[in-house]
Design an enzyme around this catalytic site. Structure first.
Site, PDB file in Angstrom:
ATOM      1  N   TYR A   1       6.027  58.379 -18.092  1.00 31.29           N
ATOM      2  CA  TYR A   1       4.983  59.011 -19.309  1.00 31.29           C
ATOM      3  C   TYR A   1       4.127  57.806 -19.499  1.00 31.29           C
ATOM      4  O   TYR A   1       2.798  58.111 -19.716  1.00 31.29           O
ATOM      5  CB  TYR A   1       5.923  59.378 -20.361  1.00 31.29           C
ATOM      6  CG  TYR A   1       5.238  59.506 -21.595  1.00 31.29           C
ATOM      7  CD1 TYR A   1       4.565  60.632 -21.900  1.00 31.29           C
ATOM      8  CD2 TYR A   1       4.919  58.732 -22.722  1.00 31.29           C
ATOM      9  CE1 TYR A   1       3.623  60.982 -22.947  1.00 31.29           C
ATOM     10  CE2 TYR A   1       4.018  58.978 -23.663  1.00 31.29           C
ATOM     11  CZ  TYR A   1       3.469  60.061 -23.889  1.00 31.29           C
ATOM     12  OH  TYR A   1       2.555  60.436 -24.794  1.00 31.29           O
TER      13      TYR A   1
ATOM     14  N   CYS B   1       2.849  48.465 -25.775  1.00 29.86           N
ATOM     15  CA  CYS B   1       1.591  48.092 -26.382  1.00 29.86           C
ATOM     16  C   CYS B   1       1.006  47.726 -24.756  1.00 29.86           C
ATOM     17  O   CYS B   1       1.450  47.878 -23.913  1.00 29.86           O
ATOM     18  CB  CYS B   1       1.729  46.870 -27.112  1.00 29.86           C
ATOM     19  SG  CYS B   1       2.602  46.747 -28.505  1.00 29.86           S
TER      20      CYS B   1
ATOM     21  N   GLY C   1      -1.265  52.195 -26.818  1.00 29.35           N
ATOM     22  CA  GLY C   1      -1.361  52.032 -28.065  1.00 29.35           C
ATOM     23  C   GLY C   1      -2.714  52.289 -29.021  1.00 29.35           C
ATOM     24  O   GLY C   1      -3.477  51.925 -28.643  1.00 29.35           O
TER      25      GLY C   1
ATOM     26  N   CYS D   1      16.118  53.477 -27.017  1.00 27.37           N
ATOM     27  CA  CYS D   1      15.759  52.275 -26.179  1.00 27.37           C
ATOM     28  C   CYS D   1      15.646  51.176 -27.225  1.00 27.37           C
ATOM     29  O   CYS D   1      15.081  51.299 -28.497  1.00 27.37           O
ATOM     30  CB  CYS D   1      14.337  52.785 -25.671  1.00 27.37           C
ATOM     31  SG  CYS D   1      13.403  51.256 -24.643  1.00 27.37           S
TER      32      CYS D   1
ATOM     33  N   ASN E   1       4.114  42.553 -25.117  1.00 28.47           N
ATOM     34  CA  ASN E   1       4.304  43.709 -24.954  1.00 28.47           C
ATOM     35  C   ASN E   1       5.900  43.823 -24.459  1.00 28.47           C
ATOM     36  O   ASN E   1       6.123  43.235 -23.657  1.00 28.47           O
ATOM     37  CB  ASN E   1       3.568  44.492 -23.724  1.00 28.47           C
ATOM     38  CG  ASN E   1       4.025  45.885 -23.484  1.00 28.47           C
ATOM     39  OD1 ASN E   1       4.381  46.698 -24.220  1.00 28.47           O
ATOM     40  ND2 ASN E   1       3.907  45.946 -22.061  1.00 28.47           N
ATOM     41  N   GLY E   2       6.605  44.470 -25.347  1.00 34.94           N
ATOM     42  CA  GLY E   2       7.957  44.606 -25.380  1.00 34.94           C
ATOM     43  C   GLY E   2       8.653  44.638 -26.722  1.00 34.94           C
ATOM     44  O   GLY E   2       8.078  45.067 -27.559  1.00 34.94           O
TER      45      GLY E   2
ATOM     46  N   ASP F   1       6.480  65.919 -18.681  1.00 35.20           N
ATOM     47  CA  ASP F   1       7.120  64.772 -18.115  1.00 35.20           C
ATOM     48  C   ASP F   1       8.756  64.362 -18.972  1.00 35.20           C
ATOM     49  O   ASP F   1       9.573  63.951 -18.079  1.00 35.20           O
ATOM     50  CB  ASP F   1       6.276  63.607 -18.363  1.00 35.20           C
ATOM     51  CG  ASP F   1       6.010  63.446 -19.874  1.00 35.20           C
ATOM     52  OD1 ASP F   1       6.731  62.742 -20.512  1.00 35.20           O
ATOM     53  OD2 ASP F   1       4.772  63.923 -20.250  1.00 35.20           O
TER      54      ASP F   1
ATOM     55  N   CYS G   1      17.833  55.107 -21.431  1.00 32.82           N
ATOM     56  CA  CYS G   1      17.677  56.330 -22.342  1.00 32.82           C
ATOM     57  C   CYS G   1      18.254  57.604 -21.820  1.00 32.82           C
ATOM     58  O   CYS G   1      18.412  58.393 -22.430  1.00 32.82           O
ATOM     59  CB  CYS G   1      16.222  56.337 -22.528  1.00 32.82           C
ATOM     60  SG  CYS G   1      15.106  56.288 -21.134  1.00 32.82           S
TER      61      CYS G   1
ATOM     62  N   CYS H   1      11.271  49.465 -16.372  1.00 32.36           N
ATOM     63  CA  CYS H   1      11.429  50.686 -17.224  1.00 32.36           C
ATOM     64  C   CYS H   1      10.964  51.894 -16.616  1.00 32.36           C
ATOM     65  O   CYS H   1       9.631  52.056 -16.219  1.00 32.36           O
ATOM     66  CB  CYS H   1      10.418  50.242 -18.497  1.00 32.36           C
ATOM     67  SG  CYS H   1      10.431  51.888 -19.400  1.00 32.36           S
TER      68      CYS H   1
ATOM     69  N   SER I   1       0.367  64.036 -18.927  1.00 33.47           N
ATOM     70  CA  SER I   1       1.081  63.481 -18.043  1.00 33.47           C
ATOM     71  C   SER I   1       1.898  64.414 -17.162  1.00 33.47           C
ATOM     72  O   SER I   1       2.783  63.842 -16.376  1.00 33.47           O
ATOM     73  CB  SER I   1       2.081  62.523 -18.924  1.00 33.47           C
ATOM     74  OG  SER I   1       2.513  63.315 -19.842  1.00 33.47           O
TER      75      SER I   1
END
Length: 463
Positions: free
Chosen positions: A255, A2, A28, A397, A102-103, A361, A451, A249, A298
């Site tokens: 990306y 987000c 988002g 993830c 966000n998370g 990407d 990931c 991250c 990207s």
């Protein structure tokens, strides 16, 4: 994933937040919302859709006050659509406040059950509401030796208490009637930046949003930091100490973040360019093509780095329709498939009769790559070699990226040769984990690479 934005001590704070969210729209596209305060009352608008569609002029006129927080949502916990739009405005035993998050909390289900069993009534299905109920039932906690400013002694102990109970990734903004509080998890999974213009303060998931409101980037909120800004100034606390291990991250660089953003102590543009350079070094002498093209958007910057390092000329062989959103962050496979067909068009003079290398990407589900390879062949490409500026995504993830199950991941079902056959390419090459880490500052102990490697920085339930 987000995007969150906040403005404090700003005339027309909601309008500045609106601009900030518009700049963060890539993070988002399901819903958008803003909550503001004039010091006496809160004003909230949140709706399904893009920022420009969801928030109208009449909405902004209702959002009064000199402080505001906003949110654009892409669901990773809870139902999709407008039901779980943020910010959440809540009246609790500790006072009224709004929160934007966000998370992704890895112990969300456990906490929700405990809180529900204790009598908490949940209105939403997203993990953000857990913060609200934890604060509501908190008896307060302040770590030994930490001294609080008089303005912070009433509310902050309850926030500290809530934060020490959650696990996983969070960058959050809380709006009270007289302040904004920003907090980031101790491992620092998600970025949260601080900006300033005169006596006005701003917060954003990415630094790029400061440009549109005329603010100057000051610094990034540190992992584990809780920061308070009010009329008496700005104050920083570290209730959980300073952990040596960080878990930024790395997919933000690969990306999610815009290339003109500065996060995790580096420019996204520069990191992506280095990713392309590392990929070219690993493929030296192994690739014989006429031209290299990016998958926009990207894939553009890694392709620049690859072309500069390899000497293979770069062309724009695909043109993106920018009125179509990002396919990877669409919540369902049906929508992702449709977006791929709608958003990309081949440039036939670049492709016809050429041996083409195309750089993307990442390759997660394989849907986009398969359709792009077919598109390039129809446009006359003699050979199509797919190059990925990141390693194979093999693990889900749990920290805020929409990779929920291993079954969805093509690299978890096939080896590289099998993936090449599935997407119909003449060649397929990934950047190695080592090459990826060479492209960023700090190395393996600074980033979350779960990931790609399965090395999770927290305990997760893989069942």
């Amino acid at each position: 994933m987000c995007g969150i934005f906040g403005a404090f001590n700003v005339e027309n704070a909601s309008l500045h937040t609106y601009w900030g969210l518009y700049t963060l729209q890539h993070r988002g596209q399901e819903s958008a919302g803003i909550c503001s305060t004039d010091g006496e009352n809160f004003y909230l608008v949140k709706k399904q859709g893009l920022v420009l569609e969801a928030l109208r002029k009449e909405d902004l006129e209702r959002l009064k006050g000199s402080a505001a927080i906003g949110h654009v949502r892409y669901s990773t916990a809870g139902d999709i659509g407008g039901t779980n739009a943020q910010p959440i405005l809540a009246k609790t035993s500790k006072g009224e406040f709004a929160i934007a998050h966000n998370g992704n909390l890895t112990n969300y289900k456990i906490l929700r059950k405990e809180l529900s069993d204790g009598g908490a009534v949940f209105k939403y299905t997203s993990d953000t509401e857990v913060f609200v109920h934890l604060i509501d039932v908190s008896e307060g906690w302040v770590p030994e030796g930490l001294s609080l400013h008089p303005n912070d002694r009433e509310f902050l102990p309850h926030l500290f208490d809530a934060l020490r109970k959650v696990e996983g990734a969070y960058s959050i903004l809380l709006l009270l009637k007289d302040r904004i509080i920003a907090a980031r998890d101790p491992l620092g999974f998600r970025p949260l930046e601080i900006g300033r213009h005169g006596e006005s303060w701003f917060f954003s998931s990415e630094s790029v949003a400061f440009d549109i409101v005329g603010a100057e980037f000051k610094r990034e909120l540190k992992p584990g930091e809780v920061l308070v800004v009010d009329r008496d100034g700005i104050r920083s606390y570290f209730p959980f100490g300073d952990r040596e291990r960080k878990a930024f991250c790395i997919f933000e660089f690969i990306y999610f973040a815009r290339p003109d953003s500065y996060i995790f102590g580096d420019w996204v543009y520069e990191v992506r360019k280095r990713l392309g350079r590392e990929l070219a070094r690993e493929l030296k002498g192994k690739l014989d093509v006429d031209v290299v093209i990016p998958v926009p958007d990207s894939g553009i910057v890694p392709t620049i780095g690859f072309s500069e390092e390899s000497g293979i000329p770069m062309e724009l062989g695909l043109i993106r329709n920018h009125y179509v959103g990002r396919s990877f962050i669409e919540p369902t496979q049906e929508l992702r498939d449709l977006k791929v067909l709608m958003k990309l068009s081949p440039v036939k003079p670049v492709l016809n009769g050429k041996r083409v290398a195309i750089i993307d990407d990442s390759l997660v589900r394989g849907t986009t790559s398969r359709r792009i390879v077919k598109m390039l062949r129809r446009a006359g490409a003699k050979e199509v070699h797919v190059l990925i500026a990141s390693p194979p995504v093999k693990f889900p993830c749990f920290y805020g990226i929409d990779i929920p199950t291993r079954e969805e991941l093509i690299a978890n079902r096939y080896d590289i040769e099998g993936i090449r056959e599935q997407i119909g390419a003449d060649g397929l090459h990934y950047l190695s984990v080592e090459g990826m880490l060479r492209a960023v500052k700090g190395g393996a102990k600074t980033y979350c690479t779960a990931c790609f490697t399965g090395d999770y920085p927290t305990e997760v339930d893989l069942t």
